[in-house]
Each structure stands twice: as structure tokens, then as C-alpha cells.
Design an enzyme around this catalytic site. Structure first.
Site, short mmCIF file in Angstrom:
data_model
loop_
_atom_site.label_atom_id
_atom_site.label_comp_id
_atom_site.label_asym_id
_atom_site.label_seq_id
_atom_site.Cartn_x
_atom_site.Cartn_y
_atom_site.Cartn_z
N ASP A 36 -6.47 -6.65 4.79
CA ASP A 36 -7.31 -6.21 3.75
C ASP A 36 -8.60 -7.30 3.30
O ASP A 36 -9.66 -7.39 3.33
CB ASP A 36 -6.72 -5.28 2.71
CG ASP A 36 -7.70 -4.66 1.72
OD1 ASP A 36 -9.04 -4.51 2.39
OD2 ASP A 36 -7.37 -3.91 0.86
N TYR A 66 0.83 -1.24 0.05
CA TYR A 66 -0.03 0.12 -0.02
C TYR A 66 0.97 1.34 -0.09
O TYR A 66 0.30 2.41 -0.38
CB TYR A 66 -0.90 0.13 1.17
CG TYR A 66 -1.94 -1.01 0.98
CD1 TYR A 66 -1.65 -2.29 1.26
CD2 TYR A 66 -3.35 -0.73 0.76
CE1 TYR A 66 -2.71 -3.37 1.01
CE2 TYR A 66 -4.48 -1.85 0.32
CZ TYR A 66 -3.80 -3.16 0.61
OH TYR A 66 -4.72 -4.14 0.34
N ASP A 81 -3.65 -18.52 2.35
CA ASP A 81 -4.53 -19.54 1.56
C ASP A 81 -5.26 -20.46 2.46
O ASP A 81 -6.52 -20.86 2.62
CB ASP A 81 -4.05 -20.01 0.43
CG ASP A 81 -2.43 -20.70 0.92
OD1 ASP A 81 -1.90 -20.33 1.68
OD2 ASP A 81 -1.86 -21.37 -0.39
N LYS A 102 2.54 -15.74 3.62
CA LYS A 102 2.72 -16.34 2.41
C LYS A 102 4.32 -16.77 2.22
O LYS A 102 4.83 -16.40 1.12
CB LYS A 102 2.22 -15.83 1.33
CG LYS A 102 2.05 -16.59 -0.15
CD LYS A 102 1.03 -17.98 0.26
CE LYS A 102 1.41 -18.76 -0.86
NZ LYS A 102 0.66 -20.22 -0.83
N ASP A 123 -12.49 -8.88 4.68
CA ASP A 123 -13.85 -9.04 3.92
C ASP A 123 -14.50 -10.40 3.98
O ASP A 123 -15.54 -10.56 4.20
CB ASP A 123 -13.49 -8.82 2.18
CG ASP A 123 -13.68 -7.12 2.02
OD1 ASP A 123 -13.25 -6.33 2.89
OD2 ASP A 123 -14.04 -6.96 0.91
#
Ligand code: ATP
Length: 371
Positions: A264, A150, A240, A207, A268
Site C-alpha cells: 500500500d 488489514y 526502508d 522488514k 503511493d
């Protein structure tokens, strides 16, 4: 008692014992609908706060080209105890420059490094998973808020040609990674679950099997910091696998800490467990400094201006802000009123009710006033 002011007419009053000063920035789209409702609910609590509204957002940008007025962030940090924000993003501003400068500007320039996103299911009916009760969805995601992709570091070379190259750098500093991980362990120590049981685990998500450089830093720092908290169980999952586990068995989580982008995305998904984006609250925190509170949802242009947006994410965000400002009783009243509204189906359509934005919020404000 709470009071309101408009930015240009009056500067905030002098500080006095107990009174907290809150800057209110509704922003764009549904932010302009849900934040005034959250303000009404704050006022119904009778908390000793003074609310000052600012018109930062797309309308102002289109009117005079201002995104953040000169000295804007310094003024917020100096004159206010907290900031309540709606959302930014407007189809008329194609570059989204105002959103970037206001929202990311606040997070980066005010160094609000911990994005705290509680994930709590208020009623089983709101969860798309079978057989899941409110006690089963009660965790928090702590998203690093000042680094990662970001920061927009990178660039485009040979743009618009068949040889175009685009890079988007993932910035991870030792300092940034360490402070959010430490925040996660401290958060775990200081918080209990809704049923009163202690938080026991901090799970770090990355990750690092594919992104070895940044992931390696997160792994090393997590190992080091977790060693200082032997009474807390330190766990790890790749992002994941975490997504799958959040859907298969959300009961297993207490505190999840992760980087800016994964935070982020997974919040959701987590909002989906709570009944959707309209239910999710968040705080952007730097301990000891003026912090900012905003619902997780964005400006949602397709539903803006229709009185259909769910105001509960914004209202629960207001409760989170009041608790941060040490108005514990008032925050509790708001949360109890939202819970009652959900149980009695005094809600907007996205979570199964028949009310509009204003009507649902007014029901909550009335209940808060009676409580
Ligand atoms: P951002 O990237 O700025 O967070 P976004 O593009 O991810 O925004 P949102 O603006 O949050 O997305 O909204 C996506 C969709 O979710 C909306 O179009 C709407 O259907 C739904 N939604 C979001 N917030 C609400 C809300 N408060 N009430 C009801 N539906 C909502």
C-alpha cells in the site's frame, strides 16, 4: 459491441460466446466521476462487454443501511467475469464501515490475493526525478491482498483510560505468503518490459530485521520458491531501503513482491514516479476467478464533484481489465490514446493540462474510436 445495464432493472444476459460481463461499482467521491468516464472509453473500443452498474457506496449506505446486499459477493463471482470499481470513503460515514465491507470484503471474501500495480512512466515530464525517461520507470508491485494488518485482528483493552492497550496483528499464513511469491515468479516469467526485454528479477521486500516472526516466514518461503525459478534473479530489500532506491534509481526493478501494508505504502511512492495518484492503475486478481480492477487512488473528498480528478488512472485500469478479459487489441488502443493525451497535454491540471475530468476522458474516447 458493449452495452450497459442498471443493476435492479435487468439481470445480466445469458452468457454467450466471446461476450464478457463486467460489474461496475463507481462508489464514492471521485470514483463517481472517473468510472463513468472509463466506461465511455471502454465503449469506444467496441469490446464485446456488457456493463452492469451497481450503486454500492456511501449514498446507498446512508439511504438504507446496506453496504453489500445479501449474497452480493457470491453474485459477483457467479454472474460476472470482472468488476470495475472506483473508490470508497465519504466524510459523512465516519466509521468508513461501508468502504471496509465493500472493498476489503471483495478482496478478502472473493480471495483476490494478488494486488497487481504496474508502475509505468508515460512521459518524462510527469516524473519528479531529474533525467528519468519512460524506459527507466517500468516495473510492477505485487501486493499481498488478503492478509497482514488489514485483517483488522487485534483489539483494545482498557480503552479510553491511561492504561489503554491497542494491538493490531500482522497475519501471515504459509499459504498466503507462498501463493503471492509464486505469483510473482510466474508474473516475471510471463511478462516483458515495455521495450520488449524480458523481466529478469523478482525482489521481495520486507522488514525482517525488525519484524522477525513474519519476516522470517517471508524469507524462508522466498528462498524456497525462488529455488524453483533458477533463471530468475531473486533479490531482497528492506522496505526502508527500497523506498530510497525507488527514488534514487527506479531503473533497477522488474517485479517487486511484498505484504499488504508495505505494498500500500510503496505504491503511493511509485504513483509519484508516474505523475501522481491520478495516473496509477491496479488489479485485484485470483487467477481463474472473477477479479476486480480499481485505480490506486481513493475517493479524494477534497476534489470530488469539481470535474478536476484525473481520469487516466481509472481509464488505464479499464485497459488492464480488458487485457485480463483477453481484449488485447482494445486494451492497447486505450493505452495508446492515454499516451497520446499525455504527450499532447490533453490532460487534467494535476499533470499539467487544462482540461476537466470529462473533457480529458472524452479526448481519449474519441482517439480510441478513431484508432
Ligand atoms: P485511500 O486511503 O482511500 O487510498 P487516500 O486518503 O490515500 O485514499 P486519495 O483519496 O487517493 O487518498 O487522495 C489523496 C489526494 O491525492 C487527493 O486529495 C488529491 O489531491 C490527490 N488525488 C488522488 N486521486 C486523484 C486523481 N484521480 N486526480 C487528481 N488528484 C488526485
Amino acid at each position: 459491441m458493449s452495452s450497459t445495464k442498471k443493476e435492479k432493472k435487468q439481470a445480466p444476459s445469458p452468457r454467450n460466446e466471446g461476450k464478457k460481463r463486467v460489474a461496475v461499482i463507481p462508489g464514492d467521491g471521485i470514483g463517481q466521476e472517473v468510472i463513468p468516464q472509463a466506461v465511455k472509453v471502454i465503449q469506444a473500443t467496441g469490446a464485446n462487454v456488457e456493463l452492469t452498474e451497481f450503486d454500492w457506496g456511501a449514498d446507498r449506505y446512508l439511504r438504507d443501511g446496506t453496504t453489500v446486499p445479501a449474497d452480493g459477493f457470491a453474485m459477483l463471482a457467479r454472474d460476472f467475469d470482472a468488476i470495475l470499481v472506483g473508490a470508497f470513503g465519504d466524510p459523512r460515514v465516519k466509521t468508513n464501515i461501508h468502504a471496509k465491507e465493500i472493498l476489503l470484503g471483495m478482496r478478502f471474501k472473493m480471495d483476490l490475493y494478488a494486488n497487481v500495480r504496474p508502475v509505468r512512466l508515460l512521459d518524462a515530464a510527469l516524473c519528479p526525478l531529474k533525467g528519468v525517461e519512460p524506459k527507466d520507470v517500468d516495473f510492477v508491485v505485487l501486493r499481498e491482498n488478503t492478509e497482514g494488518v488489514y485483517t483488522d485482528a487485534g483489539g483494545v483493552f482498557k480503552g479510553g483510560t491511561p492504561d489503554e492497550i491497542a494491538t493490531q496483528e500482522d497475519i501471515n499464513t504459509r499459504k498466503g505468503v507462498e501463493r503471492i511469491i509464486r505469483y510473482a515468479f510466474q508474473y516475471c516469467e510471463q511478462h516483458t518490459k515495455l521495450d520488449g526485454s524480458p523481466c529478469k528479477t523478482v525482489l521481495m521486500c520486507d522488514k525482517s530485521n525488525a519484524m522477525t516472526h513474519a519476516g522470517g516466514l517471508w524469507q524462508r518461503v522466498f528462498k524456497e520458491v525462488s529455488g524453483e525459478y533458477p533463471h530468475i534473479t531473486a533479490q531482497h530489500m528492506y522496505v526502508d531501503a527500497l523506498c530510497m532506491q525507488m527514488v534514487r534509481d527506479p531503473r533497477q526493478f522488474d517485479v517487486i513482491v511484498t505484504n499488504n501494508m508495505f505494498g500500500d505504502i510503496i505504491t503511493d511512492l511509485a504513483a509519484g514516479l508516474q505523475g501522481g495518484l491520478g495516473m496509477a492503475a491496479s488489479g485485484n486478481i485470483h487467477p481463474g476467478r472473477t477479479s476486480m480492477f480499481e485505480p490506486v487512488h481513493g475517493s479524494a473528498p477534497p476534489i470530488a464533484g469539481k470535474n478536476v480528478a484525473n481520469p487516466f488512472g481509472a481509464i488505464l485500469t479499464a485497459a488492464m481489465m480488458l487485457r485480463h478479459l483477453e481484449f488485447e487489441k482494445e486494451a492497447g488502443k486505450i493505452e495508446a490514446a492515454v499516451l497520446a493525451a499525455v504527450r499532447e497535454k490533453k490532460t487534467t491540471q494535476d499533470i499539467g493540462g487544462k482540461l476537466g475530468t470529462k473533457e480529458a476522458a472524452e479526448w481519449v474516447a474519441l482517439r480510441v474510436g478513431q484508432g
